[in-house]
Scaffold this active site. Sequence first.
Site, PDB file in Angstrom:
ATOM      1  N   ASP A 218      -1.065  -1.532   9.871  1.00  0.00           N
ATOM      2  CA  ASP A 218      -0.503  -0.384   8.922  1.00  0.00           C
ATOM      3  C   ASP A 218       0.050  -0.787   7.552  1.00  0.00           C
ATOM      4  OD1 ASP A 218      -1.031   1.626  10.756  1.00  0.00           O
ATOM      5  OD2 ASP A 218       0.882   1.802  11.417  1.00  0.00           O
TER       6      ASP A 218
ATOM      7  N   LYS B 271      -1.695   4.075   5.749  1.00  0.00           N
ATOM      8  CA  LYS B 271      -2.058   5.170   4.562  1.00  0.00           C
ATOM      9  C   LYS B 271      -0.934   4.830   3.600  1.00  0.00           C
ATOM     10  CE  LYS B 271       1.511   8.260   6.688  1.00  0.00           C
ATOM     11  NZ  LYS B 271       1.689   9.534   7.029  1.00  0.00           N
TER      12      LYS B 271
ATOM     13  N   MET C  61      12.022   8.335   6.210  1.00  0.00           N
ATOM     14  CA  MET C  61      10.950   9.240   5.547  1.00  0.00           C
ATOM     15  C   MET C  61      11.787  10.717   5.256  1.00  0.00           C
ATOM     16  SD  MET C  61       8.316   8.860   8.857  1.00  0.00           S
ATOM     17  CE  MET C  61       9.233   9.096   9.918  1.00  0.00           C
TER      18      MET C  61
END
Length: 254
Positions: A38, A59, A172
């Site tokens: 990742d 991503k 997040m």
Amino acid sequence: MHYREPKLTLIGAGPGDPDLLTIKGAKVLADADVVLYDALVNPIVLEHAQFAEKIFVGKRKGCYTYQQDQINELIVSRAHSHGHVVRLKGGDPFIFGRGAEEMEYAAKFGVEVAMVPGISSSSSVPALQNIPVTKRGASESFWVIAGTTKEHKLSRDVKLAAQSTATIVILMGMGKLGEIVSLFKREGKSDTTVAIIQNGSRKDERIGVGNISTIEDIVAKRQLSNPAIIIIGEVVEHREIINELKHSHREAIV
């Protein structure tokens, strides 16, 4: 290539500092035939998988190299064609990652599955800044919350957490900082201490410390952004206590 039984091992790479990869994680990486990694994984960690095929599936800023369904299929196809697939994720794969889903999918197709936990950023990143998530007399528990749900809304758990005396660690959540601040203000916690740590444990780590009333201005002034962790609670003050004690000790020596 010698045939190997298809296998998937999830490995947590830790918060970013490559030295925080576990010894077991490094050993399993050395055995990998394929590594799917990742965006938050430090590239230095990949050096442990010297002979493996390495595929970036992360991503960056909302841009997906692979969709989740494609990652699942890639795990299974590479496991059957190559043998041992390592799925390398930042932090710990079972904490706000999709490691459990990937493990279930692989098992349905006859792939042996295993897990090597990683050091979670939720506790290690504050710790590296001398912020304990619990401290006697200040906090008896801590909440770790994903600030943004899959519907891109603020988690309802933040409202519940704001009503508690616990330390609140939000991952997040930078895109929802304004909503988080409003929730805590409504609970009468405008003076509660807050720290925001960007790129925790990395060489480019940055931090902003204030309280609920001031933190948005501090974030704007210091231009803090994702990836970052928000820590809310009295325990943040421990960092300043340690800094003051260090300063006093130096002055005493001089």
